[in-house]
Design an enzyme around this catalytic site. Structure first.
Site, PDB file in Angstrom:
ATOM      1  N   ASP A 135       0.910  -1.257  -0.025  1.00 25.25           N
ATOM      2  CA  ASP A 135      -0.083   0.023   0.040  1.00 25.25           C
ATOM      3  C   ASP A 135       0.772   1.380   0.086  1.00 25.25           C
ATOM      4  OD1 ASP A 135       0.925  -0.505   2.622  1.00 25.25           O
ATOM      5  OD2 ASP A 135      -1.085  -0.802   3.446  1.00 25.25           O
ATOM      6  N   ASN A 141      -7.444  -2.559  14.256  1.00 27.81           N
ATOM      7  CA  ASN A 141      -8.958  -2.772  13.912  1.00 27.81           C
ATOM      8  C   ASN A 141      -8.750  -4.008  13.025  1.00 27.81           C
ATOM      9  OD1 ASN A 141      -8.093  -2.051  11.287  1.00 27.81           O
ATOM     10  ND2 ASN A 141      -9.183   0.010  11.408  1.00 27.81           N
ATOM     11  N   HIS A 196      -7.180  -4.462  10.231  1.00 31.06           N
ATOM     12  CA  HIS A 196      -6.947  -4.305   9.039  1.00 31.06           C
ATOM     13  C   HIS A 196      -5.926  -5.038   8.383  1.00 31.06           C
ATOM     14  CE1 HIS A 196      -4.791  -0.385   9.404  1.00 31.06           C
ATOM     15  NE2 HIS A 196      -3.904  -1.141   9.293  1.00 31.06           N
ATOM     16  N   GLU A 248      -9.821  -1.799   5.484  1.00 30.87           N
ATOM     17  CA  GLU A 248     -10.468  -1.389   6.627  1.00 30.87           C
ATOM     18  C   GLU A 248     -11.591  -2.251   6.725  1.00 30.87           C
ATOM     19  OE1 GLU A 248      -8.657   0.398   8.400  1.00 30.87           O
ATOM     20  OE2 GLU A 248      -8.473   2.326   7.886  1.00 30.87           O
TER      21      GLU A 248
HETATM   22  C1  F6R Z   1       1.561  -1.628   6.210  1.00 27.52           C
HETATM   23  C2  F6R Z   1       0.134  -1.931   6.361  1.00 27.52           C
HETATM   24  C3  F6R Z   1      -0.604  -2.073   7.395  1.00 27.52           C
HETATM   25  C4  F6R Z   1       0.051  -2.415   8.538  1.00 27.52           C
HETATM   26  C5  F6R Z   1      -0.709  -2.359   9.840  1.00 27.52           C
HETATM   27  C6  F6R Z   1       0.225  -2.750  11.246  1.00 27.52           C
HETATM   28  O1  F6R Z   1       2.026  -1.634   4.858  1.00 27.52           O
HETATM   29  O2  F6R Z   1      -0.219  -2.235   5.203  1.00 27.52           O
HETATM   30  O3  F6R Z   1      -1.581  -2.793   7.341  1.00 27.52           O
HETATM   31  O4  F6R Z   1       0.771  -3.851   8.388  1.00 27.52           O
HETATM   32  O5  F6R Z   1      -1.181  -0.967  10.095  1.00 27.52           O
HETATM   33  O6  F6R Z   1       1.121  -1.472  11.447  1.00 27.52           O
HETATM   34  P1  F6R Z   1       2.295  -1.881  12.662  1.00 27.52           P
HETATM   35  O7  F6R Z   1       3.044  -2.746  12.268  1.00 27.52           O
HETATM   36  O8  F6R Z   1       2.671  -0.635  12.405  1.00 27.52           O
HETATM   37  O9  F6R Z   1       1.334  -1.820  13.947  1.00 27.52           O
END
Ligand code: F6R
Length: 243
Positions: A67, A136, A138, A143
């Site tokens: 992303d 959450n 995701h 989301e």
């Molecule tokens: C990052 C991504 C997100 C993260 C998720 C967890 O490229 O796609 O889905 O993997 O938000 O983030 P952290 O690891 O910072 O808790």
């Protein structure tokens, strides 16, 4: 589904890096799906360390990132390209031309998503997709929603995600409100999945993702249906899961 129990973040990072190393050694020209965020940071550090010791060669590896924030350019220090370049790409011998991150500066969402889907298709799909898990539930920026989104698309980030990411920006108004992300179908088409999760704060979400109902309200729960998913999580993150 295979769960690797790690003692702490460093142990999780080493175990996850071992799985990625195995992939790169077994198939030097593999396609790695990569993620940003705090969860995989230690994994990248470990891979860099092994690269520096001469144990790994990324010269033929291709990568596609999950992303990117819409509206941020590559040189913005909060863009996911910037993260990947500074935390991984520039430290190993991956050919930058073989790395792909959605183009946050492309205003035409349909055009960018079609371009990104074509890249993944032309590469023959993803061999190993690295994922983190949002608070959450995701994965990527898919989301919680009424329905599972499919291929690469543009999403409106949820207030909780904007809140979680504001620590990286000067003020909350600076956090982008939209992002380009691979969809659930893109992620599920990866031949192998590697999910890394750390910390007590993710324990309930991880439990819901692994043992709760499969529902778009917890996007990570879809992974229960993937035939080759490997979860590397520390004791704190696994504290609500059965042993
Ligand atoms: C990052 C991504 C997100 C993260 C998720 C967890 O490229 O796609 O889905 O993997 O938000 O983030 P952290 O690891 O910072 O808790």
């Amino acid at each position: 589904m295979r769960i690797y129990r790690a003692t702490d973040y460093d142990d999780m990072s080493r175990k996850a890096a071992n799985i990625i190393s195995a992939q790169v050694i077994m198939k030097p020209n593999c396609v790695l799906g990569l993620a940003t965020g705090s969860s995989p940071l230690g994994t990248y550090k470990q891979l860099i360390d092994w690269y520096n010791k001469g144990d790994l060669d990324f010269s033929e590896v291709k990568s596609v990132n999950l992303d990117e924030y819409k509206g941020l350019s590559r040189d913005n220090d909060q863009s996911y390209y910037y993260f990947m370049y500074n935390n991984f790409f520039k430290h190993v011998n991956i050919n930058l031309e073989n790395t792909n991150v959605p183009n946050g500066t492309e205003p035409d969402s349909d055009k960018e998503c079609a371009r990104y889907n074509k890249i993944i298709e032309d590469l023959g799909g993803v061999d190993l997709q690295l994922l983190g898990l949002g608070f959450n539930g995701h994965i990527g920026f898919n989301e919680p929603d009424e329905a599972f989104e499919k291929m690469t698309h543009c999403v409106d980030l949820q207030p909780s995600t904007i809140e979680a990411n504001k620590r990286f920006f000067e003020k909350i108004e600076d956090v982008p409100k939209q992002a380009y992300t691979m969809g659930i179908k893109t992620i599920m088409q990866a031949r192998k999945i590697l999910l890394v999760v750390s910390g007590e704060g993710k324990a309930e979400t991880l439990y819901q993702a692994l043992y709760g109902p499969i529902t778009p309200h917890v996007p990570g729960s879809i992974l229960q249906l993937h035939p080759d998913v490997n979860i590397v999580a520390d004791e704190a993150a696994l504290s609500k899961c059965p042993r």
